[in-house]
Structures are given as C-alpha cells and as structure tokens.
Design a protein around this motif. Structure first.
Motif, PDB file in Angstrom:
ATOM      1  N   PHE A 130      20.192  80.350  33.744  1.00 60.53           N
ATOM      2  CA  PHE A 130      19.634  81.580  33.172  1.00 60.53           C
ATOM      3  C   PHE A 130      20.649  82.241  32.264  1.00 60.53           C
ATOM      4  CE2 PHE A 130      18.271  86.111  33.509  1.00 60.53           C
ATOM      5  CZ  PHE A 130      17.052  85.949  32.884  1.00 60.53           C
ATOM      6  N   ASP A 131      20.287  82.391  30.996  1.00 62.04           N
ATOM      7  CA  ASP A 131      21.129  83.038  29.993  1.00 62.04           C
ATOM      8  C   ASP A 131      20.468  84.353  29.624  1.00 62.04           C
ATOM      9  OD1 ASP A 131      22.636  83.839  27.846  1.00 62.04           O
ATOM     10  OD2 ASP A 131      22.137  82.125  26.578  1.00 62.04           O
ATOM     11  N   ARG A 132      21.027  85.444  30.101  1.00 65.22           N
ATOM     12  CA  ARG A 132      20.424  86.759  29.862  1.00 65.22           C
ATOM     13  C   ARG A 132      20.890  87.361  28.550  1.00 65.22           C
ATOM     14  NH1 ARG A 132      24.267  90.430  31.772  1.00 65.22           N
ATOM     15  NH2 ARG A 132      25.886  89.390  32.941  1.00 65.22           N
ATOM     16  N   ALA A 133      21.658  86.620  27.762  1.00 65.63           N
ATOM     17  CA  ALA A 133      22.082  87.012  26.415  1.00 65.63           C
ATOM     18  C   ALA A 133      22.836  88.335  26.391  1.00 65.63           C
ATOM     19  CB  ALA A 133      20.887  87.060  25.465  1.00 65.63           C
ATOM     20  N   GLY A 134      23.603  88.603  27.424  1.00 62.30           N
ATOM     21  CA  GLY A 134      24.405  89.821  27.475  1.00 62.30           C
ATOM     22  C   GLY A 134      23.652  91.044  27.947  1.00 62.30           C
ATOM     23  N   PHE A 135      22.343  90.917  28.165  1.00 60.88           N
ATOM     24  CA  PHE A 135      21.564  92.041  28.664  1.00 60.88           C
ATOM     25  C   PHE A 135      21.815  92.210  30.160  1.00 60.88           C
ATOM     26  CE2 PHE A 135      18.899  90.591  25.056  1.00 60.88           C
ATOM     27  CZ  PHE A 135      18.932  91.750  24.310  1.00 60.88           C
ATOM     28  N   ILE A 176      16.252  75.901  26.095  1.00 59.03           N
ATOM     29  CA  ILE A 176      17.029  75.150  25.117  1.00 59.03           C
ATOM     30  C   ILE A 176      17.744  74.007  25.827  1.00 59.03           C
ATOM     31  CG2 ILE A 176      18.894  75.328  23.420  1.00 59.03           C
ATOM     32  CD1 ILE A 176      18.145  78.329  23.205  1.00 59.03           C
ATOM     33  N   ASP A 177      17.785  72.833  25.208  1.00 58.74           N
ATOM     34  CA  ASP A 177      18.403  71.661  25.847  1.00 58.74           C
ATOM     35  C   ASP A 177      19.914  71.838  25.993  1.00 58.74           C
ATOM     36  OD1 ASP A 177      19.274  71.247  23.264  1.00 58.74           O
ATOM     37  OD2 ASP A 177      18.817  69.120  23.243  1.00 58.74           O
ATOM     38  N   GLY A 178      20.536  70.929  26.734  1.00 54.59           N
ATOM     39  CA  GLY A 178      21.955  71.032  27.065  1.00 54.59           C
ATOM     40  C   GLY A 178      22.891  71.056  25.881  1.00 54.59           C
ATOM     41  N   THR A 195      28.951  83.756  28.741  1.00 53.51           N
ATOM     42  CA  THR A 195      27.942  83.044  29.530  1.00 53.51           C
ATOM     43  C   THR A 195      27.558  81.738  28.861  1.00 53.51           C
ATOM     44  OG1 THR A 195      27.079  85.174  30.257  1.00 53.51           O
ATOM     45  CG2 THR A 195      25.683  83.265  30.614  1.00 53.51           C
ATOM     46  N   ARG A 196      27.338  81.787  27.572  1.00 52.22           N
ATOM     47  CA  ARG A 196      26.917  80.582  26.847  1.00 52.22           C
ATOM     48  C   ARG A 196      28.010  79.521  26.843  1.00 52.22           C
ATOM     49  NH1 ARG A 196      24.063  84.046  22.456  1.00 52.22           N
ATOM     50  NH2 ARG A 196      22.103  84.408  23.540  1.00 52.22           N
ATOM     51  N   ALA A 197      29.257  79.941  26.818  1.00 53.24           N
ATOM     52  CA  ALA A 197      30.362  78.986  26.865  1.00 53.24           C
ATOM     53  C   ALA A 197      30.367  78.245  28.194  1.00 53.24           C
ATOM     54  CB  ALA A 197      31.691  79.693  26.637  1.00 53.24           C
ATOM     55  N   LYS A 198      30.146  78.969  29.275  1.00 54.18           N
ATOM     56  CA  LYS A 198      30.121  78.349  30.600  1.00 54.18           C
ATOM     57  C   LYS A 198      28.935  77.398  30.743  1.00 54.18           C
ATOM     58  CE  LYS A 198      31.432  77.761  34.827  1.00 54.18           C
ATOM     59  NZ  LYS A 198      32.620  76.973  35.102  1.00 54.18           N
ATOM     60  N   ALA A 223      27.365  75.858  28.304  1.00 52.38           N
ATOM     61  CA  ALA A 223      27.605  74.711  27.421  1.00 52.38           C
ATOM     62  C   ALA A 223      28.568  73.723  28.067  1.00 52.38           C
ATOM     63  CB  ALA A 223      28.154  75.187  26.084  1.00 52.38           C
ATOM     64  N   GLU A 224      29.539  74.247  28.805  1.00 52.43           N
ATOM     65  CA  GLU A 224      30.500  73.407  29.527  1.00 52.43           C
ATOM     66  C   GLU A 224      29.783  72.542  30.560  1.00 52.43           C
ATOM     67  OE1 GLU A 224      33.696  75.027  32.396  1.00 52.43           O
ATOM     68  OE2 GLU A 224      34.320  75.618  30.372  1.00 52.43           O
ATOM     69  N   LEU A 225      28.765  73.110  31.203  1.00 47.90           N
ATOM     70  CA  LEU A 225      28.006  72.398  32.230  1.00 47.90           C
ATOM     71  C   LEU A 225      26.958  71.456  31.648  1.00 47.90           C
ATOM     72  CD1 LEU A 225      27.342  75.428  34.603  1.00 47.90           C
ATOM     73  CD2 LEU A 225      29.049  73.639  34.907  1.00 47.90           C
ATOM     74  N   LYS A 226      26.690  71.577  30.324  1.00 45.79           N
ATOM     75  CA  LYS A 226      25.645  70.797  29.649  1.00 45.79           C
ATOM     76  C   LYS A 226      24.285  70.992  30.321  1.00 45.79           C
ATOM     77  CE  LYS A 226      28.234  68.172  26.779  1.00 45.79           C
ATOM     78  NZ  LYS A 226      28.910  69.092  25.927  1.00 45.79           N
ATOM     79  N   ALA A 227      24.019  72.206  30.739  1.00 44.06           N
ATOM     80  CA  ALA A 227      22.777  72.523  31.444  1.00 44.06           C
ATOM     81  C   ALA A 227      21.700  72.984  30.465  1.00 44.06           C
ATOM     82  CB  ALA A 227      23.031  73.615  32.471  1.00 44.06           C
ATOM     83  N   VAL A 228      20.457  72.717  30.818  1.00 46.25           N
ATOM     84  CA  VAL A 228      19.324  73.269  30.087  1.00 46.25           C
ATOM     85  C   VAL A 228      19.296  74.750  30.409  1.00 46.25           C
ATOM     86  CG1 VAL A 228      16.822  73.232  29.876  1.00 46.25           C
ATOM     87  CG2 VAL A 228      18.063  71.105  30.236  1.00 46.25           C
ATOM     88  N   ARG A 229      19.104  75.610  29.390  1.00 49.48           N
ATOM     89  CA  ARG A 229      19.178  77.039  29.664  1.00 49.48           C
ATOM     90  C   ARG A 229      17.906  77.772  29.281  1.00 49.48           C
ATOM     91  NH1 ARG A 229      21.904  79.982  24.798  1.00 49.48           N
ATOM     92  NH2 ARG A 229      21.973  78.300  23.297  1.00 49.48           N
ATOM     93  N   LEU A 230      17.618  78.790  30.060  1.00 45.14           N
ATOM     94  CA  LEU A 230      16.517  79.703  29.790  1.00 45.14           C
ATOM     95  C   LEU A 230      17.125  80.954  29.185  1.00 45.14           C
ATOM     96  CD1 LEU A 230      13.656  80.880  30.025  1.00 45.14           C
ATOM     97  CD2 LEU A 230      14.171  81.443  32.385  1.00 45.14           C
TER      98      LEU A 230
END
Length: 117
Positions: free
Chosen positions: A92-97, A40-42, A14-17, A19-26
């Motif tokens: 939205f980054d659910r950190a694998g949860f 966290i910023d892009g 998820t984080r790789a995708k 990061a590819e988009l350079k999106a701000v993530r929750l």
C-alpha cells in the motif's frame, strides 16, 4: 516548504522501500473533489488496474467524489479489478497522505474486497 513538497518527500521514502522489494503497489491519490487508485507492477512501468471517482459508472452512484463513501466504492472496485488481473497481494502506497479518512476508507474497502496488504 509547502504542503505538497512535504507530502512528496514522505512519499519518496515509501516508494523507495517498495521499489527495493519489487512489490506490486496500490497507489492512492486524493484531491478535494476525487480519489484515484492504481495498481502498478513491481518495476513501476505499467499500470495493471485503476479505479477512480471520475469514471462514469462510479459517478452515477455518488453525489460527490470527495468523501468516504466514494473512497469505499473505489476501494471495492480496485480490489475487484485486481482480482480480475490475477493480483492478490500488494504493497500500500499512500503517496505521503496521512492514513486517515478517505485513504483509510479506501484501504479497508480494498481489504474487504480481497486484496492483501
């Protein structure tokens, strides 16, 4: 492999995708006792806003930090702090949860608070 390693493997994809988009993530992290949210910023270098059940003002509203009610309060708080920082849209980054229970409650509360994802 144990549960933590498997969860982090899922999170890496998820984080790789994102990061590819350079999106701000929750990003959300949950432990048995607490739940944490960070925006966290892009580039992944800076935390723009954060909220958790460890904070004194949040703890005063709760009896226990590891339930859905706590997740809803943190979700609303992170949305409010994101708005104050000028952020309206996040990934939205659910950190694998699993998107279920406390993670889902936090996400829905953040959406109600005005964040778009």
């Amino acid at each position: 492999m144990n549960k933590k390693v498997v969860r982090l493997r899922r999170a890496r994809k998820t984080r790789a995708k994102i990061a590819e988009l350079k999106a701000v993530r929750l990003t959300v992290f949950r432990s048995n006792s607490h739940i944490y949210a960070q925006i966290i910023d892009g580039s992944g270098a800076r935390v723009l806003a954060a909220a958790s059940t460890v904070e004194a003002d949040v703890r005063s509203q709760l009896s226990h930090g590891g339930n859905k009610a706590a997740a809803v309060i943190v979700g609303k708080l992170i949305a409010e702090r994101a708005k104050a920082a000028g952020i309206e849209s996040v990934a939205f980054d659910r950190a694998g949860f699993q998107y279920h229970g406390r993670v889902q409650a936090l996400a829905e509360a953040a959406r109600e608070g005005g964040l778009k994802f």
